[in-house]
Design a protein around this motif. Sequence first.
Motif, PDB file in Angstrom:
ATOM      1  N   PRO A  82      34.363  49.564  49.191  1.00 32.64           N
ATOM      2  CA  PRO A  82      34.473  49.072  47.803  1.00 32.64           C
ATOM      3  C   PRO A  82      34.694  47.574  47.739  1.00 32.64           C
ATOM      4  O   PRO A  82      34.208  46.907  46.852  1.00 32.64           O
ATOM      5  CB  PRO A  82      35.689  49.815  47.255  1.00 32.64           C
ATOM      6  CG  PRO A  82      35.798  51.016  48.105  1.00 32.64           C
ATOM      7  CD  PRO A  82      35.306  50.621  49.469  1.00 32.64           C
ATOM      8  N   HIS A 103      31.752  44.473  46.426  1.00 30.57           N
ATOM      9  CA  HIS A 103      32.008  43.644  45.261  1.00 30.57           C
ATOM     10  C   HIS A 103      31.838  42.156  45.555  1.00 30.57           C
ATOM     11  O   HIS A 103      31.978  41.351  44.681  1.00 30.57           O
ATOM     12  CB  HIS A 103      33.434  43.892  44.744  1.00 30.57           C
ATOM     13  CG  HIS A 103      33.574  45.269  44.210  1.00 30.57           C
ATOM     14  ND1 HIS A 103      34.779  45.919  44.137  1.00 30.57           N
ATOM     15  CD2 HIS A 103      32.659  46.136  43.743  1.00 30.57           C
ATOM     16  CE1 HIS A 103      34.588  47.137  43.655  1.00 30.57           C
ATOM     17  NE2 HIS A 103      33.316  47.296  43.399  1.00 30.57           N
ATOM     18  N   ARG A 119      31.407  46.053  32.212  1.00 32.07           N
ATOM     19  CA  ARG A 119      32.062  47.366  32.138  1.00 32.07           C
ATOM     20  C   ARG A 119      32.606  47.561  30.732  1.00 32.07           C
ATOM     21  O   ARG A 119      33.145  46.629  30.132  1.00 32.07           O
ATOM     22  CB  ARG A 119      33.232  47.465  33.139  1.00 32.07           C
ATOM     23  CG  ARG A 119      32.868  47.226  34.579  1.00 32.07           C
ATOM     24  CD  ARG A 119      31.853  48.195  35.121  1.00 32.07           C
ATOM     25  NE  ARG A 119      32.244  49.570  34.990  1.00 32.07           N
ATOM     26  CZ  ARG A 119      32.895  50.270  35.923  1.00 32.07           C
ATOM     27  NH1 ARG A 119      33.255  49.693  37.054  1.00 32.07           N
ATOM     28  NH2 ARG A 119      33.182  51.528  35.741  1.00 32.07           N
ATOM     29  N   ASN A 139      44.412  46.252  26.139  1.00 31.14           N
ATOM     30  CA  ASN A 139      45.547  46.058  27.037  1.00 31.14           C
ATOM     31  C   ASN A 139      45.185  46.443  28.457  1.00 31.14           C
ATOM     32  O   ASN A 139      45.601  45.795  29.416  1.00 31.14           O
ATOM     33  CB  ASN A 139      46.732  46.889  26.554  1.00 31.14           C
ATOM     34  CG  ASN A 139      48.003  46.548  27.292  1.00 31.14           C
ATOM     35  OD1 ASN A 139      48.370  45.386  27.399  1.00 31.14           O
ATOM     36  ND2 ASN A 139      48.663  47.545  27.829  1.00 31.14           N
ATOM     37  N   TYR A 140      44.380  47.463  28.593  1.00 30.81           N
ATOM     38  CA  TYR A 140      43.954  47.914  29.910  1.00 30.81           C
ATOM     39  C   TYR A 140      43.060  46.870  30.559  1.00 30.81           C
ATOM     40  O   TYR A 140      43.050  46.713  31.777  1.00 30.81           O
ATOM     41  CB  TYR A 140      43.238  49.257  29.771  1.00 30.81           C
ATOM     42  CG  TYR A 140      43.016  49.995  31.063  1.00 30.81           C
ATOM     43  CD1 TYR A 140      41.832  50.692  31.282  1.00 30.81           C
ATOM     44  CD2 TYR A 140      43.971  50.018  32.071  1.00 30.81           C
ATOM     45  CE1 TYR A 140      41.611  51.388  32.455  1.00 30.81           C
ATOM     46  CE2 TYR A 140      43.757  50.708  33.250  1.00 30.81           C
ATOM     47  CZ  TYR A 140      42.569  51.391  33.436  1.00 30.81           C
ATOM     48  OH  TYR A 140      42.345  52.064  34.601  1.00 30.81           O
ATOM     49  N   LYS A 198      45.144  44.478  32.458  1.00 27.04           N
ATOM     50  CA  LYS A 198      45.692  45.127  33.676  1.00 27.04           C
ATOM     51  C   LYS A 198      44.612  45.222  34.751  1.00 27.04           C
ATOM     52  O   LYS A 198      44.897  45.084  35.931  1.00 27.04           O
ATOM     53  CB  LYS A 198      46.207  46.525  33.335  1.00 27.04           C
ATOM     54  CG  LYS A 198      47.476  46.517  32.519  1.00 27.04           C
ATOM     55  CD  LYS A 198      48.333  47.734  32.843  1.00 27.04           C
ATOM     56  CE  LYS A 198      49.775  47.589  32.445  1.00 27.04           C
ATOM     57  NZ  LYS A 198      49.996  47.331  31.040  1.00 27.04           N
ATOM     58  N   LEU A 199      43.384  45.466  34.343  1.00 28.85           N
ATOM     59  CA  LEU A 199      42.301  45.594  35.324  1.00 28.85           C
ATOM     60  C   LEU A 199      42.053  44.274  36.043  1.00 28.85           C
ATOM     61  O   LEU A 199      41.637  44.254  37.202  1.00 28.85           O
ATOM     62  CB  LEU A 199      41.028  46.080  34.642  1.00 28.85           C
ATOM     63  CG  LEU A 199      41.065  47.537  34.206  1.00 28.85           C
ATOM     64  CD1 LEU A 199      39.849  47.876  33.367  1.00 28.85           C
ATOM     65  CD2 LEU A 199      41.130  48.464  35.409  1.00 28.85           C
ATOM     66  N   LEU A 220      44.458  42.177  36.742  1.00 29.85           N
ATOM     67  CA  LEU A 220      45.552  42.147  37.721  1.00 29.85           C
ATOM     68  C   LEU A 220      45.273  43.071  38.904  1.00 29.85           C
ATOM     69  O   LEU A 220      45.613  42.750  40.040  1.00 29.85           O
ATOM     70  CB  LEU A 220      46.861  42.592  37.052  1.00 29.85           C
ATOM     71  CG  LEU A 220      47.481  41.634  36.047  1.00 29.85           C
ATOM     72  CD1 LEU A 220      48.761  42.236  35.486  1.00 29.85           C
ATOM     73  CD2 LEU A 220      47.796  40.295  36.702  1.00 29.85           C
ATOM     74  N   TYR A 221      44.658  44.215  38.611  1.00 31.39           N
ATOM     75  CA  TYR A 221      44.375  45.184  39.670  1.00 31.39           C
ATOM     76  C   TYR A 221      43.136  44.794  40.472  1.00 31.39           C
ATOM     77  O   TYR A 221      42.699  45.536  41.343  1.00 31.39           O
ATOM     78  CB  TYR A 221      44.153  46.583  39.079  1.00 31.39           C
ATOM     79  CG  TYR A 221      45.345  47.211  38.424  1.00 31.39           C
ATOM     80  CD1 TYR A 221      45.181  48.184  37.444  1.00 31.39           C
ATOM     81  CD2 TYR A 221      46.644  46.839  38.762  1.00 31.39           C
ATOM     82  CE1 TYR A 221      46.273  48.770  36.833  1.00 31.39           C
ATOM     83  CE2 TYR A 221      47.741  47.422  38.158  1.00 31.39           C
ATOM     84  CZ  TYR A 221      47.542  48.390  37.188  1.00 31.39           C
ATOM     85  OH  TYR A 221      48.614  48.972  36.568  1.00 31.39           O
ATOM     86  N   GLU A 222      42.540  43.647  40.124  1.00 26.43           N
ATOM     87  CA  GLU A 222      41.340  43.157  40.830  1.00 26.43           C
ATOM     88  C   GLU A 222      40.173  44.115  40.672  1.00 26.43           C
ATOM     89  O   GLU A 222      39.302  44.195  41.549  1.00 26.43           O
ATOM     90  CB  GLU A 222      41.649  42.902  42.311  1.00 26.43           C
ATOM     91  CG  GLU A 222      42.723  41.844  42.501  1.00 26.43           C
ATOM     92  CD  GLU A 222      43.060  41.615  43.957  1.00 26.43           C
ATOM     93  OE1 GLU A 222      42.293  42.035  44.835  1.00 26.43           O
ATOM     94  OE2 GLU A 222      44.114  41.010  44.215  1.00 26.43           O
ATOM     95  N   SER A 223      40.149  44.824  39.543  1.00 23.94           N
ATOM     96  CA  SER A 223      38.982  45.649  39.243  1.00 23.94           C
ATOM     97  C   SER A 223      37.989  44.887  38.375  1.00 23.94           C
ATOM     98  O   SER A 223      36.877  45.350  38.148  1.00 23.94           O
ATOM     99  CB  SER A 223      39.415  46.925  38.519  1.00 23.94           C
ATOM    100  OG  SER A 223      40.197  47.731  39.358  1.00 23.94           O
ATOM    101  N   LEU A 224      38.428  43.772  37.833  1.00 23.56           N
ATOM    102  CA  LEU A 224      37.553  42.888  37.068  1.00 23.56           C
ATOM    103  C   LEU A 224      37.785  41.474  37.563  1.00 23.56           C
ATOM    104  O   LEU A 224      38.898  41.119  37.969  1.00 23.56           O
ATOM    105  CB  LEU A 224      37.885  42.939  35.571  1.00 23.56           C
ATOM    106  CG  LEU A 224      37.641  44.225  34.804  1.00 23.56           C
ATOM    107  CD1 LEU A 224      38.189  44.107  33.381  1.00 23.56           C
ATOM    108  CD2 LEU A 224      36.153  44.554  34.760  1.00 23.56           C
ATOM    109  N   ARG A 283      49.638  38.227  23.880  1.00 25.31           N
ATOM    110  CA  ARG A 283      50.751  38.908  24.510  1.00 25.31           C
ATOM    111  C   ARG A 283      50.554  39.064  26.020  1.00 25.31           C
ATOM    112  O   ARG A 283      51.515  39.328  26.732  1.00 25.31           O
ATOM    113  CB  ARG A 283      50.950  40.282  23.884  1.00 25.31           C
ATOM    114  CG  ARG A 283      49.723  41.155  23.990  1.00 25.31           C
ATOM    115  CD  ARG A 283      49.940  42.487  23.302  1.00 25.31           C
ATOM    116  NE  ARG A 283      48.741  43.304  23.391  1.00 25.31           N
ATOM    117  CZ  ARG A 283      47.992  43.672  22.359  1.00 25.31           C
ATOM    118  NH1 ARG A 283      48.342  43.324  21.135  1.00 25.31           N
ATOM    119  NH2 ARG A 283      46.920  44.403  22.510  1.00 25.31           N
ATOM    120  N   LYS A 336      46.783  35.314  41.537  1.00 21.02           N
ATOM    121  CA  LYS A 336      45.382  35.639  41.837  1.00 21.02           C
ATOM    122  C   LYS A 336      44.484  35.461  40.621  1.00 21.02           C
ATOM    123  O   LYS A 336      43.286  35.737  40.681  1.00 21.02           O
ATOM    124  CB  LYS A 336      45.294  37.087  42.321  1.00 21.02           C
ATOM    125  CG  LYS A 336      45.932  37.289  43.669  1.00 21.02           C
ATOM    126  CD  LYS A 336      45.697  38.689  44.184  1.00 21.02           C
ATOM    127  CE  LYS A 336      46.362  38.844  45.544  1.00 21.02           C
ATOM    128  NZ  LYS A 336      46.389  40.221  46.004  1.00 21.02           N
TER     129      LYS A 336
END
Lengths: 501, 289, 251
Positions: free
Chosen positions: A13, A17, A211, A217-218, A221-222, A224-228, A237, A247
């Motif tokens: 994965p 990317h 995507r 809000n998600y 977070k994505l 931060l999670y390095e999914s985007l 906020r 990062k």
Amino acid sequence: MTRPVLFALLLLPLVAHAGNLRYAEDQAPALLNPVYGSSMAEARASELLFEGLYTDNQELATRPSLAESSELMPDRLSMIVSLRTDVTWHDGQPFTADDVVFTITAMLDKASASTEYGRVAWITSAEALDAHRVKLTFARPELHPEDKLFFKIVPKHLFSGLPLKRSDTFRTKPVGTGPWRLTQFNEDNSISFKKHGDHRNATGIDEVTLREVADKNYQAKLVLYESLEALVRVLPRDIAMLQNNRKVELYPYQTNSWWYVGYNLNRPGIANSQVRKAISALVDVEALLAPVGTGARVSGPFVPSSPYYNHDVPLTQADAEAAEAAFVAGGLTRIGEAWTVAGKPVVLTLVAHQSLESVQEVTINLQSQLQTAGIRLEVQFLDDAAWKERVWRNHDFDLMLSQWTFDRNEDIREQFHSQGSRNFVGYKNPEVDLLLDKARDAADPFVRKATLREMHAKIAVDQPMLFLWTLDSYAALSIKVGNVVIHPFSFFTFAPQWKMK
Amino acid sequence: MATAVLSGCLIVALFWLVPGDAIDALPNGPEVRAQLQAEWGIEGGGLGRSLTVRPGAPVAELVGVALTTSLSLLLPALVLALTAGFGAAVAWPTGALGWRRGLHLVGAGASSVPVVILALATVLTVNAGTWALIERGIVDRPAWFALPVEPGAMRSALAILVLAVGSSRWSQLSAQARRLLDELDDASFMEAVRARGQKTLRTRLHHLVVPTARLASEQVPSCFAGLIVVERAFTVPGAGTLFWQACSGRDWPVAVGVALGAALLTAAARLVAETIAVVVDPRERERAA
Amino acid sequence: MSPRILLLASVAVGACLPYDALGDVRPALADQGPSAAHWLGTDHLGRDVLRRVSAGGAAFCGPGLGAAAFAALGGTLAGAAAGWNGGALASVVRTVLGAIASIPSLVLVLLCLMALGPGPVQLAFAGGLAGMPALAAALDARITSLRTSEFVLAARAHGIPPGRLLWWHLVWVNGRDIVAREALAVVGSVLVLEVTLSYLGHFGVAEPAASWGNMLAHGLSTGCPNRWSWLAPAGAVLATGWATTLGPVRR
């Protein structure tokens, strides 16, 4: 032997990317035909796939894109645009003048019902002089027509003629000249784009993936999670959360958008200027802005950084005594805690566009402020279609809370001219009409600036709207993306220069 | 059939009452209203193609694909809910205390949590927990984590679990299952089986087929309602997501198509249950005859 | 008194206490943690979380009770008509109710609210409409099974008017437990609907009115610094949901 294979599979994965910029939209574009663009998601995707005759450079000055040069005729009623000869469509076909003529004709064609009609309404005709020269004729003299030639060009050879339809297959199989081409629409509503190898500018990003993530809000977070790798607009906020992450990099950019409370001047009570003055004097705009985010207050229909903004026009200030005097002058009477008209308490209906972020905070604060002062405000949140019906078609409201966003041209004519198609508040001032006409026809940019500033002052006196603020905008990108410059309106205009590290 | 037609009429009637139409959902809609009305046949009730969600795409195709995706969550969730319901009925608590009572209360409590809270809590907790482990280097980033490229078994499994727990009204399901088992145990033919010294399991299973099918068909509408929330929370492009997009964009052919699809699914589930009843139970055959 | 009743009663009491939704707005006190003045802290607009949670019960009590009343009224009429008369009338009633029941409740409620606009009255109507078929079907089945029973035949033989027989003996004496049970389920379902609609969009109870749904939707979507601003309504939703759905085993 098994362990290295498993390890490689786990890494897959990550490897897949590399060179893939993933960004999120609330809703994936329904179609990718720039003739029918109806959302910012579609506009951003079009920025990847298509090009216009002209575009912005990094200083937001106009520069040629598909055009190579142009010649404006002395009478300024026509121009000849010479096109680049080294451009091909994603399917390999050559880009020619016929494509430009076709695009403009399609956008002007009433039967095609293009959403871009307003962008080309100033052009009366387009004619191909040869394979790479186009003659454009205008309705009235133009000083810098290239500033209005940013709309995207579509390929004539992929349409079977006019009128175009929203349901044409091009909508899901778009072919452009842009630095990326469409790879596929995926089952999960994501869209994949791949670098167009034959593009004249090398891009530092091989793939771009859009995507669909409905939850704003998600989205943060994505990142931060390095999914985007990219977030187009960070909610106020989430700024602190992303700022503290090493990062992620935040990039500020300034849009030409401002919030306002519009008064429906077709309603007898609201048409009374003293009443509007009083309501405006009751509102503490800074207190409304505080929970929403950071930004700058505005006193008129431009952002403070605009050349047309009149800095001599003062901002409205909350002044309870002035409000009281204005209400009395407007014929209202205070009975107990409430202001009344003919013995009945004043109740106003405010409609708010529910897609505005933080709209609930603003409206509740506004309700609270007005209630304290003795005016009852009933709020209704409307989605886009209901908004168009209530506000655009029926003008069924007392007050409205919304925002306007403008491109670099900041053409506010439709909003404030008495014949303007977006003049939902019913504002009519012949002097302002004359100033708008003068600004539109001005050859000298200084005359245009002075005229619009004068108009700003007059509108501030008339108060068809309570002008609120322009918000600071931030984009969030992973530190893996380098050389980032954000275009304030289209976001991806300078993306070819970005690099994935 | 009459039920399906009536429910379709009801859905269409409600949708016509919704303010705004698909033309209003377009930025230049008001300027081209007359023309688009003629093209789309909105005033005349044109049907068959999506207006704003996927302009021009046949509604049947859109809804079919979306329903197939949703069924991949719905059917396993139904099976899971029924299994859990009957499992709880078999392990029904006999006293006020004990592990059975505790388990029963936990299960009942979990299933009475609104599916929206369950879905959001699951997504937030799983993502946050996994990210904490990834950041600490305890695990490598799994392929299913946070908006995966491929749908993945993990996301589907979580979505199915949330749908089964949150939408199936498990406590009522298990109570109904318990009632069935008790009625079965008290039935005279079961006494005859026991008197003959035969094993009762086969007879029980045979007599549970019809009521189980009927129970399953009753769960379909509530599970489908939960799909709208679960699909949004887990970003699954199914019928629930499509319905919400259609409502937002006033794409009434698609919204009506999804709602009709759901109604037909419910009707089909009932039809299947009644067909099973007629096939398996001779008493139902006689009644039907 | 059972814990369920106590909990529901406390929710009702809290809902009846006066609460000025707009007067409580104090942006200067936004996102504060628990303190002596605000036991559960304040939310993003400086409003007291405890007071909003207590007042939030009204957003579900009102529509919930309204929906229950509507479902009870409509369901009783329909169930009684179908169960007592039989024949063509029963077929028509059962078909209509079956059509309503075959539409998933959230879909039906969403369409109703989009057509009628959001609001407590509209939510009560939509929730009642969604809950009516189950109540009617249960009552229909009970009355159908009792219609040919011995005590009914005896009552007819004694000359008791059919109306009294139906409404008093069958519906009230023998059917009220069904109506009460199903109506309570409708109340619980309205709670879930309100929370779900607030999450999906602006179809729940709109601000500034306090509702557990809009508190939860805002808290879960924004991750407020004061976690009590969404933990407290989540707890209220869970507790009330359990109270309306959990119950003794019935054989």
